[in-house]
Design an enzyme around this catalytic site. Structure first.
Site, PDB file in Angstrom:
ATOM      1  N   HIS A  63       0.713  -1.251   0.196  1.00 41.33           N
ATOM      2  CA  HIS A  63      -0.046   0.175   0.048  1.00 41.33           C
ATOM      3  C   HIS A  63       0.838   1.141   0.148  1.00 41.33           C
ATOM      4  O   HIS A  63       1.934   1.114   0.328  1.00 41.33           O
ATOM      5  CB  HIS A  63      -0.928   0.045   1.290  1.00 41.33           C
ATOM      6  CG  HIS A  63      -0.211  -0.239   2.592  1.00 41.33           C
ATOM      7  ND1 HIS A  63       0.570   0.832   3.254  1.00 41.33           N
ATOM      8  CD2 HIS A  63       0.209  -1.147   3.381  1.00 41.33           C
ATOM      9  CE1 HIS A  63       0.996   0.337   4.159  1.00 41.33           C
ATOM     10  NE2 HIS A  63       0.728  -1.037   4.204  1.00 41.33           N
ATOM     11  N   HIS A  73      -1.535   4.826   6.287  1.00 42.66           N
ATOM     12  CA  HIS A  73      -1.663   4.454   4.952  1.00 42.66           C
ATOM     13  C   HIS A  73      -2.174   5.472   4.340  1.00 42.66           C
ATOM     14  O   HIS A  73      -2.984   6.136   4.494  1.00 42.66           O
ATOM     15  CB  HIS A  73      -1.723   3.170   4.963  1.00 42.66           C
ATOM     16  CG  HIS A  73      -1.100   2.115   5.758  1.00 42.66           C
ATOM     17  ND1 HIS A  73      -1.597   0.951   5.871  1.00 42.66           N
ATOM     18  CD2 HIS A  73       0.039   2.135   6.558  1.00 42.66           C
ATOM     19  CE1 HIS A  73      -0.886   0.328   6.877  1.00 42.66           C
ATOM     20  NE2 HIS A  73       0.144   1.016   6.992  1.00 42.66           N
TER      21      HIS A  73
END
Ligand SMILES: [Zn+2]
Length: 453
Positions: free
Chosen positions: A362, A408
């Site tokens: 990610h 993230h």
């Protein structure tokens, strides 16, 4: 040590780089045609930079080799992007745009989307999802799992364990997975499952999880040695290993970072006084990721008669140091990861039947931003670094409040590959497609996505 290019040494250090850039501007069809290989692979090496989005790659490249330089991972012939979203636990028909390492790892490990926090189990129904490592074992491949995190952390865990929560790392950590406890007939914690699965080469941090007791005096580590694993705790000991079944635990938790430096702070931070990172920080008893990669390849190749193996290598602290808004540590881990990729590329150059993939799970928070000024500056955390170009570069972290762990992001990320089946990574694919690319390279038939949307 990775070269930090300074002025006059630019040409010497970046000579290959400049050639590479030049080559990319010529007609490449002649070079690429033989690179398209629809066959199977005797060796699969999957490199995962945790949290290594395009932004993190660019930050590391600018700092270490300059904006016009190129990293080893930039040299692969086929590059695409893949989407990384996960799905909702309560309603798996809905996407969750920002995923964690458990759900994203499960995607390439099993070919199915799951919800954040799950390790190779399905959202809502909690079914075990067969993994690419298990498939490789069934087909006679030796297997390896290498990381700079705890071996029981999400990214290494997805290959060899099935639990409802990534937190269930050792026998004492089972609060979130009562149904997975061995005492109720479950498969046990991640640490126990990794040993029971018989993954040949396990190298990373996280010894504290393996020192937890399974029953009475017996620890997971005891059980591992009963199961034929050679246990090692230092880089020196790892060098002497010849057994093809090894459990290397080089830190109690996450391994030490390669580089250190000042953390990012609210403006003005160090904007007027750019920092240079301190390198060579890892303790000498901890092997580098490239050293672990080379050793894993060497052991795995000798583990079976035909030398077939599947190996995953994770650079974990690109993510962990992005959470900490520490650009030097983040860059040092990206460069250490790139050096491990270089080891893989050298092996693949001599072994053409190798599928080598470099991807991320990610994206993360770091962004390269314009030079901040009193009149106009980003509201997040900032740090300015003096790059290999001898130019200041400001990195901003703004996905969480000050003093909180940076989060993230939901961006698509790079996937690059070479070898059998590598051309399938071109364009925009989904993270679950990587499972099918690797399964085809193993010569397995690939079922269509199940719970993938
Ligand atoms: Zn993370």
């Amino acid at each position: 040590m990775y070269p930090i290019i300074r002025g006059a040494s630019l040409l010497a250090v970046a000579g290959g780089t400049i050639l590479l850039v030049a080559a990319r501007t010529t007609d490449r069809s002649v070079e690429l045609r033989p690179a398209i290989d629809s066959g199977t692979a005797k060796h699969i090496i999957l490199f995962i930079g945790d949290g290594m989005g395009d932004s993190e790659i660019t930050i590391a490249r600018n700092y270490a080799v300059g904006a016009a330089g190129r990293l080893a991972m930039d040299a692969l012939p086929f590059t695409g992007e893949y989407t990384t979203y996960s799905i909702a636990e309560d309603d798996p028909s809905k996407p969750v745009y920002v995923a964690d390492s458990a759900a994203t790892g499960t995607a390439w490990a099993t070919g199915s989307k799951t919800s954040n926090g799950r390790i190779s189990t399905s959202a809502k129904t909690d079914r075990d999802l067969p993994t690419i490592l298990e498939l490789a074992q069934q087909r006679g491949y030796a297997t390896g799992d290498v990381t700079t995190a705890e071996l029981t952390d999400a990214t290494p865990a997805v290959l060899a364990a099935h639990v409802a929560s990534r937190s269930c790392q050792g026998p004492d950590d089972m609060a979130q997975c009562p149904q997975d406890r061995k005492t109720v007939g479950g498969p046990g914690s991640i640490a126990e499952q990794m040993i029971d699965r018989g993954v040949d080469v396990l190298l990373g941090g996280g010894s504290s999880r393996f020192e937890q007791s399974v029953s009475g005096e017996q620890t997971v580590a005891h059980q591992a040695s009963t199961n034929g694993y050679q246990l090692v705790k230092t880089a020196q000991a790892l060098r002497g290993v010849s057994s093809s079944r090894v459990l290397g635990l080089f830190a109690a938790g996450t391994m030490t970072t390669e580089w250190i430096g000042q953390e990012a702070l609210p403006y003005p931070s160090n904007v007027k006084n750019p920092q240079v990172c301190e390198t060579d920080h890892r303790r000498s008893q901890e092997p580098s990721l490239s050293e672990m990669t080379a050793k894993a390849i060497d052991l795995l190749e000798r583990a079976t008669r035909d030398g077939a193996f599947f190996l995953q290598v994770e650079g974990a602290s690109i993510d962990k140091q992005s959470h900490a808004a520490n650009p030097c540590a983040q860059i040092g881990e990206t460069i250490a990861f790139d050096r491990a990729v270089r080891v893989g590329l050298e092996y693949a150059a001599a072994h053409r039947d190798t599928l080598l993939v470099v991807a991320a799970d990610h994206g993360h928070s770091g962004q390269i931003v314009s030079t901040p000024a009193d009149a106009d500056h980003p509201s997040g955390l900032l740090s300015t670094l003096l790059t290999a170009d001898r130019t200041p570069m400001t990195v901003s972290y703004a996905t969480a409040a000050y003093h909180r762990s940076q989060d993230h992001t939901g961006t698509q990320v790079r996937i690059a590959a070479q070898g059998p089946q590598a051309a399938a990574v071109l364009g925009v694919i989904d993270q679950t497609d990587l499972f099918r690319v690797m399964a085809r390279a193993l010569g397995a038939s690939t079922p269509p996505p199940s719970s993938a949307r």
